[in-house]
Enzyme design. Structure first.
Site, mmCIF file in Angstrom:
data_model
loop_
_atom_site.group_PDB
_atom_site.id
_atom_site.type_symbol
_atom_site.label_atom_id
_atom_site.label_comp_id
_atom_site.label_asym_id
_atom_site.label_seq_id
_atom_site.Cartn_x
_atom_site.Cartn_y
_atom_site.Cartn_z
ATOM 1 N N CYS A 8 -2.189 -4.440 -5.351
ATOM 2 C CA CYS A 8 -2.676 -5.724 -4.833
ATOM 3 C C CYS A 8 -1.576 -6.772 -4.947
ATOM 4 O O CYS A 8 -0.656 -6.656 -5.781
ATOM 5 C CB CYS A 8 -3.867 -6.211 -5.635
ATOM 6 S SG CYS A 8 -5.375 -5.268 -5.385
ATOM 7 N N GLU A 58 -1.752 -9.767 -6.211
ATOM 8 C CA GLU A 58 -1.741 -10.433 -7.524
ATOM 9 C C GLU A 58 -1.021 -9.570 -8.552
ATOM 10 O O GLU A 58 -0.236 -10.063 -9.375
ATOM 11 C CB GLU A 58 -3.168 -10.690 -8.020
ATOM 12 C CG GLU A 58 -4.019 -11.534 -7.102
ATOM 13 C CD GLU A 58 -4.837 -10.705 -6.130
ATOM 14 O OE1 GLU A 58 -4.267 -9.779 -5.494
ATOM 15 O OE2 GLU A 58 -6.045 -10.971 -5.997
ATOM 16 N N GLU A 87 0.830 -1.214 0.000
ATOM 17 C CA GLU A 87 0.000 0.000 0.000
ATOM 18 C C GLU A 87 0.864 1.263 0.000
ATOM 19 O O GLU A 87 2.093 1.209 0.119
ATOM 20 C CB GLU A 87 -0.954 -0.036 1.201
ATOM 21 C CG GLU A 87 -1.919 -1.203 1.062
ATOM 22 C CD GLU A 87 -3.004 -1.237 2.116
ATOM 23 O OE1 GLU A 87 -2.890 -0.529 3.149
ATOM 24 O OE2 GLU A 87 -3.983 -1.973 1.899
HETATM 25 N N1 THU Z 1 -6.105 -6.617 -2.154
HETATM 26 C C1 THU Z 1 -5.262 -7.531 -2.727
HETATM 27 O O1 THU Z 1 -4.026 -7.447 -2.588
HETATM 28 N N2 THU Z 1 -5.815 -8.524 -3.453
HETATM 29 C C2 THU Z 1 -7.144 -8.744 -3.607
HETATM 30 O O2 THU Z 1 -7.542 -9.688 -4.276
HETATM 31 C C3 THU Z 1 -8.098 -7.844 -2.955
HETATM 32 C C4 THU Z 1 -7.529 -6.637 -2.310
HETATM 33 C C5 THU Z 1 -5.523 -5.568 -1.326
HETATM 34 C C6 THU Z 1 -5.607 -4.175 -1.867
HETATM 35 C C7 THU Z 1 -5.507 -3.346 -0.597
HETATM 36 O O3 THU Z 1 -4.133 -3.228 -0.235
HETATM 37 C C8 THU Z 1 -6.187 -4.212 0.442
HETATM 38 O O4 THU Z 1 -6.177 -5.525 -0.094
HETATM 39 C C9 THU Z 1 -7.615 -3.789 0.758
HETATM 40 O O5 THU Z 1 -8.361 -3.685 -0.384
#
Ligand code: THU
Length: 134
Positions: A55, A57, A46
């Site tokens: 994210c 992925e 983040e």
């Molecule tokens: N997030 C992911 O890394 N992968 C997902 O499939 C869903 C959301 C992360 C984005 C953000 O840092 C946190 O989870 C909350 O949305």
């Protein structure tokens, strides 16, 4: 698949321990399994400017493609310890397709939070997709 689904989820779980998620406090790990048996893992990263957050992925795909991998994607596992279930967000579905679409594969996607794992094909999560340029 050279690793079982539970083993791949274990790798995603280990990656979630590296999550940098001080804003959402929602930790995610991703593990990509390739046809040659190699693995690429990443966590969400983040940013104080929230919209710049990555994210797990997307971070994993950038790592894999940045290392020169093109296609050969068999499966993706994602894990969060912070919710009962998880599936990839819309942006990550498109980002995963960019890698999978290099050789037209339709990888297995496995998601598990604190509950039971769920499985899909990427084509189920992103039907009628706009894929990479031929
Ligand atoms: N997030 C992911 O890394 N992968 C997902 O499939 C869903 C959301 C992360 C984005 C953000 O840092 C946190 O989870 C909350 O949305």
């Amino acid at each position: 698949m050279s690793l079982s689904a539970p083993e791949l989820l274990d790798r995603a779980r280990a990656a979630s321990a590296h999550a940098y998620a001080p804003y959402s406090r929602f930790r995610v790990g991703a593990a990509l399994l390739f046809a040659d048996g190699s693995l690429v893992t990443a966590s969400n990263v983040e940013n104080a400017s929230y919209g710049l957050s990555l994210c797990a992925e997307t971070a994993a795909v950038a790592k894999a493609m940045g290392d020169g991998r093109r296609g050969g994607l068999l499966a993706i596992a994602i894990h969060t310890p912070d919710a009962e279930e998880i599936s990839p967000c819309g942006r990550c579905r498109q980002v995963l397709l960019e890698l999978a679409g290099q050789d037209g594969s339709d990888p297995l996607v496995i998601g598990q939070g604190t509950g039971e794992p769920r499985e899909w094909r990427l084509s189920q999560l992103l039907p009628d997709a706009f894929g990479p340029l031929p």
